[in-house]
Motif scaffolding. Structure first.
Motif, PDB file in Angstrom:
ATOM      1  N   ASP A 113       0.847  -1.190   0.000  1.00 55.68           N
ATOM      2  CA  ASP A 113       0.000   0.000   0.000  1.00 55.68           C
ATOM      3  C   ASP A 113       0.887   1.246   0.000  1.00 55.68           C
ATOM      4  O   ASP A 113       1.781   1.373   0.852  1.00 55.68           O
TER       5      ASP A 113
ATOM      6  N   SER B 109       4.951   4.816   2.448  1.00 52.63           N
ATOM      7  CA  SER B 109       5.404   6.163   2.753  1.00 52.63           C
ATOM      8  C   SER B 109       5.708   6.312   4.242  1.00 52.63           C
ATOM      9  O   SER B 109       6.715   6.914   4.632  1.00 52.63           O
ATOM     10  N   ARG B 110       4.855   5.746   5.093  1.00 49.82           N
ATOM     11  CA  ARG B 110       5.091   5.800   6.534  1.00 49.82           C
ATOM     12  C   ARG B 110       6.361   5.049   6.906  1.00 49.82           C
ATOM     13  O   ARG B 110       7.163   5.502   7.731  1.00 49.82           O
TER      14      ARG B 110
ATOM     15  N   GLY C  41       0.477   4.280   0.971  1.00 54.00           N
ATOM     16  CA  GLY C  41       0.457   5.039   2.217  1.00 54.00           C
ATOM     17  C   GLY C  41       1.309   4.389   3.286  1.00 54.00           C
ATOM     18  O   GLY C  41       2.072   5.069   3.997  1.00 54.00           O
ATOM     19  N   ALA C  42       1.189   3.075   3.403  1.00 57.07           N
ATOM     20  CA  ALA C  42       1.993   2.343   4.380  1.00 57.07           C
ATOM     21  C   ALA C  42       3.475   2.423   4.015  1.00 57.07           C
ATOM     22  O   ALA C  42       4.341   2.593   4.890  1.00 57.07           O
TER      23      ALA C  42
END
Length: 307
Positions: free
Chosen positions: A25, A30-31, A27-28
């Motif tokens: 994912d 990126s984190r 977003g994950a």
């Protein structure tokens, strides 16, 4: 027990609950990338970097050399980790470590891009590649060096130790020194001490190794879980007759018991051993940069050995 490194601890919320499967994912991912960012950018020290290759039994083996402007009489072969199936010459555990050791110790460092256990590749192919690079370094690139060292991190430490054992068994000139960072040297891996295990419960899955993870790495590397060759996970091999060994241990590491058992086995085998515990650090902390104080101290532990 020391707490987890403060810089890492204040960023744990970024990866809370994340598994490696979650990183598909964006977003994950990126984190996770934000979590892996260090306090400041790393600047490569003044070393000359050159990509080369040497012959091996399974074809050419890519290597990357790191030469300080004023090299001394020391050379090192460095082997990155990655569970035998991941990693490359650009990862910090390869590139940053090799450049830093070259600069700090005035050593010529060679980082080896051994074949990974993917696409049908299994033991002993990665060991064969490391041995080919090691013997090229010792007999050609650094034939006149006074000190020639062999080292690696995690699975790379197992490969480096296996190469040293081959030298011993074949009565070849051994390494003068072994540098092993958080080695993955045993299967099964001994259990964590109770206090350490309790402290590690707060760490996310991306900072842990489960029993299933470890079994997958071994099966993927060797092709099975039983009747393992003694030098595949070389804590099972006779360890006498090795040169002095420096073992770097990560405090918050499911593989820490393997590093500590290896140090005890080496001592029992009358091999000179020095250990350094990287306080507050998880497994693979050399994939960070010297911007973190404990990474800086870990690199100095190896550089001091070389000096």
């Amino acid at each position: 027990m020391m707490p987890l490194d403060p810089y890492l601890a204040e960023r744990l919320h970024l990866v809370s609950g994340l598994t490696f499967a979650d990183l598909a994912d964006p977003g994950a991912l990126s984190r996770f990338g934000e979590f892996m960012r260090d306090p400041k950018e790393w600047t490569q020290p003044d070393v000359v970097v050159d990509n080369r290759e040497t012959a091996g039994p399974h074809g050419p083996v890519p290597v990357r050399t790191y030469t300080p402007r004023h090299p001394g009489s020391t050379a090192v072969l460095w082997v990155h980790g990655g569970g035998f199936l991941g990693g490359d010459l650009d990862m910090p555990e390869a590139h940053v470590v090799a450049a830093e050791l070259a600069a700090r110790a005035g050593a010529v460092v060679v980082s080896v891009d051994y074949r990974l256990a993917n696409g049908g590749v299994h033991y002993p192919v990665p060991v064969d590649d490391v041995c080919a690079a090691w013997r090229w370094l010792r007999t050609e690139l650094a034939a006149d060096a006074e000190v020639v060292a062999l080292g690696g991190a995690s699975a790379g430490a197992a490969l480096a130790l296996a190469a040293a054992l081959r030298d011993r068994d074949e009565a070849l000139r051994p390494a003068d020194l072994l540098l092993l960072a958080y080695p993955f040297a045993h299967f099964p891996v001994p259990a964590l001490e109770t206090a350490t295990a309790a402290d590690m419960t707060a760490l996310p899955p991306t900072m842990r190794f489960t029993t299933a993870d470890i079994e997958f790495m071994v099966r993927n590397y060797v092709g099975r879980l039983t009747d393992l060759p003694r030098d595949a996970l070389p804590g099972a091999a006779p360890l006498h007759g090795l040169p002095p060994v420096h073992v770097l241990v990560s405090e918050y590491d499911d593989l820490r018991p393997s590093a500590e058992l290896l140090a005890r086995q080496l001592t029992a085998s009358e091999v000179e051993v020095r250990t350094y515990l990287a306080a507050g650090m998880p497994h693979g902390h050399l994939n960070r940069t010297p911007a973190l104080a404990e990474v800086d101290r870990s690199l100095d532990f190896f550089a001091d050995a070389l000096r």
